[in-house]
Write a protein that holds these residues in place. Sequence first.
Motif, short mmCIF file in Angstrom:
data_model
loop_
_atom_site.label_atom_id
_atom_site.label_comp_id
_atom_site.label_asym_id
_atom_site.label_seq_id
_atom_site.Cartn_x
_atom_site.Cartn_y
_atom_site.Cartn_z
N GLU A 222 0.83 -1.21 0.00
CA GLU A 222 0.00 0.00 0.00
C GLU A 222 0.86 1.27 0.00
OE1 GLU A 222 -4.16 1.47 2.01
OE2 GLU A 222 -2.83 0.22 3.21
N ALA A 223 1.95 1.25 0.77
CA ALA A 223 2.86 2.40 0.80
C ALA A 223 3.56 2.55 -0.55
CB ALA A 223 3.88 2.24 1.92
N GLY B 62 18.16 8.89 2.32
CA GLY B 62 17.41 7.64 2.23
C GLY B 62 15.98 7.81 1.77
N GLU B 63 15.64 8.98 1.27
CA GLU B 63 14.28 9.26 0.81
C GLU B 63 14.30 9.69 -0.65
OE1 GLU B 63 12.95 10.97 5.19
OE2 GLU B 63 13.48 12.38 3.61
N ASP C 79 8.33 9.78 1.52
CA ASP C 79 8.76 8.55 2.17
C ASP C 79 7.66 7.98 3.05
OD1 ASP C 79 10.65 6.56 2.50
OD2 ASP C 79 11.70 7.56 4.13
N TRP C 80 7.85 6.71 3.35
CA TRP C 80 7.05 5.98 4.33
C TRP C 80 8.03 5.51 5.39
CZ3 TRP C 80 7.70 0.95 6.00
CH2 TRP C 80 6.68 0.43 6.80
N LYS C 81 7.64 5.56 6.65
CA LYS C 81 8.53 5.15 7.73
C LYS C 81 7.83 4.09 8.59
CE LYS C 81 11.38 8.97 7.49
NZ LYS C 81 12.42 8.85 6.55
N ILE D 287 2.08 8.43 4.73
CA ILE D 287 3.13 8.82 3.79
C ILE D 287 3.42 10.28 4.10
CG2 ILE D 287 3.61 9.31 1.35
CD1 ILE D 287 3.49 6.32 1.96
N LYS D 288 4.68 10.67 4.01
CA LYS D 288 5.01 12.08 4.26
C LYS D 288 5.64 12.68 3.02
CE LYS D 288 5.16 11.44 9.15
NZ LYS D 288 5.95 11.36 10.36
#
Length: 134
Positions: free
Chosen positions: A15-16, A46-47, A61-63, A70-71
């Motif tokens: 999904e991410a 890393g993004e 990114d997703w963390k 998601i940001k």
Amino acid sequence: MKPDIEAKFASYPVEAQQQLKDIRRLVFSVAEEHGLGAVDETLKWGEASYCVKGGSPIRIDWKAKDPNAIKVYFHCQTSLVETFREIYREEFEYEGNRAIVIPLGAFAGAGPLRHCLQIAMQYHSLKHLPLLGA
């Protein structure tokens, strides 16, 4: 998509991955629609990072520590997120002066995010205007 970014996305839940790919497509679409030139796609911190000449970098990114969102990150020393918060109070949640937070699975291609991406990609020509010309 560059192999390092594709590998990064592939390491995330499905999904991410899909939502990040949707936002990525939106970045390229906005740049093309507005004649903003080539989008430079790289990994930074890393993004996935996207920038056009004259714009401010946009990272997505997703963390794992915040698995339900998601940001979309913007340079924290700009007035971008402050402006977005002013014009889109109800449409998004925000993380300080650096990110728009989009719930995992939420449709991200609607007008407000598209507009925010456009403003970020034109930032250097808009930064002197009230509310960045919005």
